[in-house]
Design a protein around this motif. Structure first.
Motif, PDB file in Angstrom:
ATOM      1  N   VAL A  92       0.885  -1.155  -0.054  1.00  0.00           N
ATOM      2  CA  VAL A  92       0.095   0.033   0.136  1.00  0.00           C
ATOM      3  C   VAL A  92       0.841   1.220   0.104  1.00  0.00           C
ATOM      4  O   VAL A  92       0.643   2.255  -0.623  1.00  0.00           O
ATOM      5  N   LEU A  93       1.857   1.274   0.997  1.00  0.00           N
ATOM      6  CA  LEU A  93       2.809   2.456   0.911  1.00  0.00           C
ATOM      7  C   LEU A  93       3.712   2.652  -0.450  1.00  0.00           C
ATOM      8  O   LEU A  93       3.760   3.638  -0.682  1.00  0.00           O
ATOM      9  N   VAL A  94       3.790   1.559  -1.071  1.00  0.00           N
ATOM     10  CA  VAL A  94       4.633   1.649  -2.438  1.00  0.00           C
ATOM     11  C   VAL A  94       3.461   2.299  -3.399  1.00  0.00           C
ATOM     12  O   VAL A  94       4.044   3.381  -4.195  1.00  0.00           O
ATOM     13  N   LEU A  95       2.553   1.867  -3.431  1.00  0.00           N
ATOM     14  CA  LEU A  95       1.472   2.363  -4.379  1.00  0.00           C
ATOM     15  C   LEU A  95       1.152   3.795  -3.981  1.00  0.00           C
ATOM     16  O   LEU A  95       0.962   4.734  -5.086  1.00  0.00           O
ATOM     17  N   ALA A  96       1.127   4.181  -2.882  1.00  0.00           N
ATOM     18  CA  ALA A  96       0.940   5.663  -2.279  1.00  0.00           C
ATOM     19  C   ALA A  96       2.294   6.071  -2.839  1.00  0.00           C
ATOM     20  O   ALA A  96       1.960   7.446  -3.517  1.00  0.00           O
ATOM     21  N   ALA A  97       3.416   6.038  -2.710  1.00  0.00           N
ATOM     22  CA  ALA A  97       4.692   6.647  -3.115  1.00  0.00           C
ATOM     23  C   ALA A  97       4.744   6.973  -4.637  1.00  0.00           C
ATOM     24  O   ALA A  97       5.232   7.979  -4.920  1.00  0.00           O
ATOM     25  N   VAL A  98       4.130   5.939  -5.444  1.00  0.00           N
ATOM     26  CA  VAL A  98       4.432   6.247  -6.782  1.00  0.00           C
ATOM     27  C   VAL A  98       2.930   7.190  -7.258  1.00  0.00           C
ATOM     28  O   VAL A  98       3.025   7.428  -8.650  1.00  0.00           O
ATOM     29  N   GLY A  99       2.136   7.409  -6.312  1.00  0.00           N
ATOM     30  CA  GLY A  99       1.498   8.449  -6.642  1.00  0.00           C
ATOM     31  C   GLY A  99      -0.167   7.985  -6.822  1.00  0.00           C
ATOM     32  O   GLY A  99      -1.005   8.823  -7.142  1.00  0.00           O
ATOM     33  N   LEU A 100      -0.411   6.651  -6.639  1.00  0.00           N
ATOM     34  CA  LEU A 100      -1.838   6.225  -6.533  1.00  0.00           C
ATOM     35  C   LEU A 100      -2.516   6.805  -5.422  1.00  0.00           C
ATOM     36  O   LEU A 100      -1.965   6.838  -4.321  1.00  0.00           O
ATOM     37  N   PRO A 101      -3.793   6.973  -5.584  1.00  0.00           N
ATOM     38  CA  PRO A 101      -4.603   7.648  -4.543  1.00  0.00           C
ATOM     39  C   PRO A 101      -4.978   6.798  -3.347  1.00  0.00           C
ATOM     40  O   PRO A 101      -6.559   6.423  -3.333  1.00  0.00           O
ATOM     41  N   VAL A 102      -4.252   5.986  -2.950  1.00  0.00           N
ATOM     42  CA  VAL A 102      -4.662   4.622  -1.896  1.00  0.00           C
ATOM     43  C   VAL A 102      -4.833   4.943  -0.609  1.00  0.00           C
ATOM     44  O   VAL A 102      -5.166   4.036   0.132  1.00  0.00           O
ATOM     45  N   LEU A 103      -4.536   6.074  -0.067  1.00  0.00           N
ATOM     46  CA  LEU A 103      -4.649   6.423   1.030  1.00  0.00           C
ATOM     47  C   LEU A 103      -5.802   7.342   1.572  1.00  0.00           C
ATOM     48  O   LEU A 103      -6.409   7.598   0.910  1.00  0.00           O
ATOM     49  N   ALA A 104      -6.158   7.619   2.756  1.00  0.00           N
ATOM     50  CA  ALA A 104      -7.329   8.169   3.099  1.00  0.00           C
ATOM     51  C   ALA A 104      -7.355   9.192   2.509  1.00  0.00           C
ATOM     52  O   ALA A 104      -6.653  10.096   2.303  1.00  0.00           O
ATOM     53  N   GLY A 130      -2.132  10.380  -2.269  1.00  0.00           N
ATOM     54  CA  GLY A 130      -0.907   9.453  -2.727  1.00  0.00           C
ATOM     55  C   GLY A 130       0.125  10.354  -3.069  1.00  0.00           C
ATOM     56  O   GLY A 130      -0.026  11.744  -3.111  1.00  0.00           O
ATOM     57  N   GLY A 131       1.294   9.861  -3.526  1.00  0.00           N
ATOM     58  CA  GLY A 131       2.546  10.583  -3.932  1.00  0.00           C
ATOM     59  C   GLY A 131       3.581  10.717  -2.630  1.00  0.00           C
ATOM     60  O   GLY A 131       3.089  10.426  -1.582  1.00  0.00           O
ATOM     61  N   LEU A 132       4.789  11.084  -3.024  1.00  0.00           N
ATOM     62  CA  LEU A 132       5.794  11.062  -2.281  1.00  0.00           C
ATOM     63  C   LEU A 132       5.526  12.131  -0.933  1.00  0.00           C
ATOM     64  O   LEU A 132       5.923  11.966   0.334  1.00  0.00           O
ATOM     65  N   GLY A 133       4.593  13.129  -1.106  1.00  0.00           N
ATOM     66  CA  GLY A 133       4.321  14.057  -0.098  1.00  0.00           C
ATOM     67  C   GLY A 133       3.828  13.368   1.320  1.00  0.00           C
ATOM     68  O   GLY A 133       3.940  13.960   2.219  1.00  0.00           O
ATOM     69  N   VAL A 134       2.843  12.222   0.950  1.00  0.00           N
ATOM     70  CA  VAL A 134       2.291  11.767   2.286  1.00  0.00           C
ATOM     71  C   VAL A 134       3.342  11.112   3.041  1.00  0.00           C
ATOM     72  O   VAL A 134       3.150  10.835   4.071  1.00  0.00           O
ATOM     73  N   LEU A 135       4.568  10.817   2.421  1.00  0.00           N
ATOM     74  CA  LEU A 135       5.571  10.019   3.135  1.00  0.00           C
ATOM     75  C   LEU A 135       6.450  11.219   4.107  1.00  0.00           C
ATOM     76  O   LEU A 135       7.261  10.637   4.605  1.00  0.00           O
ATOM     77  N   VAL A 136       6.049  12.307   3.595  1.00  0.00           N
ATOM     78  CA  VAL A 136       6.921  13.397   4.435  1.00  0.00           C
ATOM     79  C   VAL A 136       5.899  14.614   5.361  1.00  0.00           C
ATOM     80  O   VAL A 136       6.467  15.454   5.899  1.00  0.00           O
ATOM     81  N   GLY A 137       4.741  14.108   5.423  1.00  0.00           N
ATOM     82  CA  GLY A 137       3.886  14.831   5.867  1.00  0.00           C
ATOM     83  C   GLY A 137       3.338  14.463   7.314  1.00  0.00           C
ATOM     84  O   GLY A 137       4.255  13.616   7.921  1.00  0.00           O
ATOM     85  N   PRO A 138       2.292  15.075   8.009  1.00  0.00           N
ATOM     86  CA  PRO A 138       1.945  14.746   9.478  1.00  0.00           C
ATOM     87  C   PRO A 138       1.537  13.316   9.565  1.00  0.00           C
ATOM     88  O   PRO A 138       1.846  12.799  10.695  1.00  0.00           O
TER      89      PRO A 138
END
Length: 194
Positions: free
Chosen positions: A64-76, A80-88
């Motif tokens: 799921v995290l890899v899919l989010a990192a590549v930009g897929l809208p899989v999180l709440a 998606g995107g790398l921004g969610v991996l450096v956000g709150p």
């Protein structure tokens, strides 16, 4: 097909199913101030850890995290995107991986029981996820740790409900369909729901 390849195929299917479950449970969100929405995705992480065990569950979460990192809208909220991996929410997401491991270790340490499931889900699904999430959220938002931890108490009632739901679902699934659970080693006692 050899038995080994068949088992690998089953493991990959289980991992994919639980990754999809985590994604689907993120489609309903309640935004709150502070950047971390209320979502059912942690319920998916709890279920993955309890059903898949400590080796396969983190792979479902990592997918799921890899899919989010590549930009897929899989999180709440379709994020998606790398921004969610450096956000709150980054610490909570990392906490999912380690939380799934802890849940799997506790639930699969011996036979699967309701109390072991509840204990594992509380320890991994709440304590470990908060232990990663709160400090990272405080760092990203430039807040002190104590007020950030205090604001996280808003999530606790929902998380307790998720623990109850995960425990009930795991025990029911174990009774109804034992093959859904990850294969266990020969040295481990047979899994039974009590």
């Amino acid at each position: 097909m050899t038995p080994h390849r068949t088992e690998i195929g089953r493991d990959l299917a289980r991992i994919a199913v639980f990754a999809a479950l985590i994604v689907v449970l993120g489609t309903v969100t309640i935004p709150i101030p502070g950047g971390v929405p209320i979502t059912a995705q942690t319920l998916g992480v709890m279920l993955a850890g309890a059903v898949l065990g400590p080796r396969r569950a983190p792979l479902a979460v990592a997918l799921v995290l890899v899919l989010a990192a590549v930009g897929l809208p899989v999180l709440a909220g379709g994020r998606g995107g790398l921004g969610v991996l450096v956000g709150p929410t980054a610490g909570y997401l990392i906490g999912w991986v380690f939380g799934a491991i802890v849940i799997g270790l506790i639930v699969h340490a011996d036979r699967i029981t309701w109390w072991r499931t509840a204990l594992g889900v509380v320890a991994g699904g709440i304590a470990v996820v908060y232990a990663f999430g709160i400090p990272v959220q405080a760092l990203v938002l430039g807040m002190d740790l104590a007020p950030t931890a205090l604001s996280s108490l808003a999530f606790l009632p929902g998380d307790v409900l998720k623990v109850a739901a995960a425990t009930a679902l795991v025990v029911a699934l174990r009774r109804a369909y034992p093959p859904a659970f990850a294969a266990r080693s020969a040295t481990t006692a047979p899994a039974r729901a009590v």
